[in-house]
Every structure is written in structure tokens, then in C-alpha cells.
Design an enzyme around this catalytic site. Structure first.
Site, PDB file in Angstrom:
ATOM      1  N   ASP A   1     -17.580 -17.622   9.064  1.00 37.04           N
ATOM      2  CA  ASP A   1     -18.199 -18.926   8.909  1.00 37.04           C
ATOM      3  C   ASP A   1     -19.355 -19.055  10.137  1.00 37.04           C
ATOM      4  OD1 ASP A   1     -18.814 -21.464   8.611  1.00 37.04           O
ATOM      5  OD2 ASP A   1     -16.769 -22.436   8.891  1.00 37.04           O
TER       6      ASP A   1
ATOM      7  N   LYS B   1     -15.294 -17.646  13.186  1.00 34.67           N
ATOM      8  CA  LYS B   1     -16.484 -18.397  13.533  1.00 34.67           C
ATOM      9  C   LYS B   1     -17.543 -17.560  14.076  1.00 34.67           C
ATOM     10  CE  LYS B   1     -14.876 -22.516  12.312  1.00 34.67           C
ATOM     11  NZ  LYS B   1     -15.713 -23.383  11.268  1.00 34.67           N
TER      12      LYS B   1
ATOM     13  N   LYS C   1     -13.304 -30.601   1.792  1.00 35.43           N
ATOM     14  CA  LYS C   1     -12.487 -31.188   3.008  1.00 35.43           C
ATOM     15  C   LYS C   1     -12.441 -32.855   2.726  1.00 35.43           C
ATOM     16  CE  LYS C   1     -14.410 -27.997   6.385  1.00 35.43           C
ATOM     17  NZ  LYS C   1     -15.241 -27.783   7.496  1.00 35.43           N
TER      18      LYS C   1
ATOM     19  N   GLU D   1     -19.301 -18.210   4.910  1.00 34.88           N
ATOM     20  CA  GLU D   1     -19.487 -19.615   4.842  1.00 34.88           C
ATOM     21  C   GLU D   1     -20.556 -20.182   5.610  1.00 34.88           C
ATOM     22  OE1 GLU D   1     -15.470 -21.339   5.181  1.00 34.88           O
ATOM     23  OE2 GLU D   1     -16.445 -23.329   5.812  1.00 34.88           O
TER      24      GLU D   1
HETATM   25 MG    MG Z   1     -17.133 -24.135   7.617  1.00 32.01          MG
END
Ligand code: MG
Length: 339
Positions: free
Chosen positions: A179, A155, A252, A205
Site C-alpha cells: 500500500d 506500507k 472502510k 493499493e
Molecule cells: Mg490503504
């Protein structure tokens, strides 16, 4: 069909930080459908970013229950009725949808992936996510995770983004995906992509805000790293406008309304020439097992939401060394209570 729902509070093993904030507890809603003495189970992992809370899910499930009817195999029809009845609340719909698939599988005596004809497909290895912290702490967590996972999702969206990727690369040869959770401008993303590409980053991402499709395209045309849309790719309706804008999308169940919504999104993405990641929220093994049923259809898996919990009351998918996902050979979603 009878429906029940309850909130479960799931503390995380360690606080999980992304560019938008820190999470220490996941509040999921477990939904059970019963028909002829057989019960199907699903779970919602609502996200405030997509306008849902556990309370919203609890309030929405009884309204979705009115869409069910008597045929446990009428999953597509129920999904359409749910979407006509309520426009949003995708996690609530996902819980009901996966409970229907679980029920249909149990009534048929088949795992859902076999019902769908997906036997024999290789599942991509799941990544393990490293939340934002200072570079040293992230590198330490990455080194630890790399003992069990060959792919790490890092992240970003902090002040130390380049240093974080460098620190992690110094301590592991694992595949790194990053991401930004919409934290950068398009120009910042291009600059950073140029700096991290030589470090062996596999994909980038959601570099820019969800609405900024021009920004996504700008980054994709200039970055040496493939660009994947997550927050810009919520339901199947978003997919056509992402063709030619990004290299892939992150699907998702909690964004698109469950297995049925994800299958529609997968078909749309393939028709548009897009690669596919299957991702998750912080969630129990119930919904991770639901996503894993269709993981044979995608290119990249990021199904580690259950692994971020300090204790998961359920088990479903087994994760072997390297991040290999092994589906249970049991009817429905193959989920059972954890010992
Ligand atoms: Mg993501």
C-alpha cells in the site's frame, strides 16, 4: 433514543508510519444509543485526511442525533437523514450507524451478521499491517507477524520501497500486499510494480493520488499486479467511475459512514465488477467488530486496526492463527469490555 459520546485515547503498541506521517495515539469517539433500557454502541476513528478529528465527531454527534427518530430498526431512513443533514463527517455517521445496528441486534437477540442473512459465509483472513521503517526493521516485524498472520500488508512510499519488499520476502513466505498511500506517480508505480511482481506481491493499493484516476488506469493497464483503490474510493458515489480503472476497492466504515454505507458500496462495487477489500483505520474492537459483521461479503480483509493498539478497552472479533476472523455469537456487534 438517547445519545452519548466520549473521546477515548488509545496509545499504539508501536509508532505506525505510512507515506503521509506517523501516528502514536488513536483518538476514537465512542457513541452509545439507548432505547427502552437497551444500549447500542458504535465508535468513530476520525482521520484528518478525510477532514475529521475527535472534536469534530463530538460536535457532530448531537446534530446526527436529531436524525434518529423513535424506530430503532429504521436504519436506512436514519442513514439518509444523516446524509441530508450533514454532507461530510463520515466517521461520526459511522459511529451512530453501527450503534444503531448494535441496538437493533440486541433488541432482536441476533448478531448483526445473522440479521443481514450472512450466516455461513466464509470470512477472508485479515492481513496484518507493517508500517514504514528501515528495511531491516520492517523485515524483522514482518517475520514476527508472519508467525500469526498468513497475509501481510506492507506500507510503502519511502525511499527504500524495493529493498523493503525484497527484505520482507527474504524472511517470510507470507502473502504480501503493498500500500503506497498515494505516494507515487503512475510511471513510478509501473516501474516498481514490475520489480515487486516477481517477489509474489498479491496486490498494489492506491499507488497514485486520489484524484488521479487516469494514473490508476495507466498503472492497472501496465502492472502485473492487481490495483486496488483506497483513497480514491471513499463512498458509494465514487464507485461507478472506478469501474474499468482499478481491479478492486478498499471499503472502510470510517470513509463511507458505517455498515449501511459499506453495504451500499459493496452492492455498487459488485455491480461494477470490482473486487472488494474491507479495511479500517487504527480503531477499537467496537468498529472492527462492526466491519467484521459484513466481511463475508468481501474478497480481502484488512481488519487489524485494533491489533495495533497497546491496550484495547473492548473485545469483539477473535483472531485465530493465520489471521482467521471469528465473530462473536452474541447479539448486535458482539462487543464487550476487555477483562
Ligand atoms: Mg490503504
Amino acid at each position: 433514543m438517547e445519545v452519548s459520546a466520549r473521546i477515548v485515547e488509545l496509545p499504539l503498541a508501536t509508532p505506525f508510519t505510512i507515506s503521509r506521517g506517523t501516528q502514536t495515539i488513536a483518538r476514537n469517539v465512542v457513541v452509545e444509543l439507548s432505547h427502552d433500557g437497551v444500549a447500542g454502541m458504535g465508535a468513530a476513528a476520525p482521520s484528518s485526511f478525510y477532514g475529521e478529528s475527535a472534536e469534530h465527531v463530538m460536535a457532530t454527534v448531537p446534530r446526527l442525533a436529531e436524525c434518529l427518530g423513535d424506530d430503532p430498526f429504521a436504519i436506512e431512513a436514519v442513514f439518509d437523514r444523516m446524509n441530508r443533514s450533514i454532507r461530510l463527517n463520515p466517521a461520526a455517521k459511522a459511529a451512530v450507524d453501527m450503534a444503531m445496528w448494535d441496538l437493533a441486534g440486541k433488541l432482536s437477540g441476533l448478531p448483526v451478521h445473522r440479521m443481514l442473512g450472512l450466516s455461513g459465509l466464509a470470512l477472508p483472513r485479515t492481513s496484518f499491517t507493517i508500517g514504514i521503517d528501515d528495511p531491516g526493521a520492517m523485515a524483522q516485524r514482518a517475520a514476527e507477524a508472519a508467525k500469526r498472520f498468513s497475509v501481510l500488508k506492507v506500507k510503502l512510499g519511502s525511499a527504500d520501497d524495493l529493498e523493503i519488499v525484497k527484505a520482507i520476502r527474504r524472511c517470510t513466505g507470507a502473502t504480501i500486499r503493498v500500500d503506497a498511500n498515494a505516494a507515487w506517480t503512475a510511471k513510478e508505480a509501473v516501474t516498481l510494480a514490475a520489480q515487486i511482481a516477481p517477489l509474489g506481491v498479491e496486490l498494489l493499493e492506491q499507488p497514485v493520488p486520489p484524484w488521479d484516476l487516469d494514473g490508476l488506469k495507466f498503472v492497472r493497464e501496465r502492472a502485473a499486479v492487481p490495483v486496488v483503490a483506497d483513497e480514491s474510493a471513499v463512498t458509494w458515489e465514487d464507485v461507478p467511475r472506478l469501474a474499468g480503472v482499478v481491479d478492486g476497492i478498499n471499503i472502510k466504515l470510517m470513509k463511507c459512514g458505517g455498515i449501511t454505507g459499506a453495504l451500499r458500496m459493496i452492492r455498487a462495487a459488485r455491480a461494477c465488477g470490482l473486487k472488494i477489500m474491507l479495511g479500517c483505520m487504527v480503531e477499537t474492537s467496537i468498529s472492527i467488530a462492526a466491519a467484521a459483521q459484513i466481511a463475508g461479503l468481501v474478497d480481502w480483509a484488512d481488519l487489524d486496526g485494533n491489533l495495533l493498539l497497546s491496550h484495547d478497552p473492548w473485545k469483539g472479533v477473535c483472531v485465530r492463527d493465520g489471521g482467521e476472523l471469528v465473530l462473536a455469537d452474541a447479539p448486535g456487534l458482539g462487543v464487550s469490555p476487555a477483562e
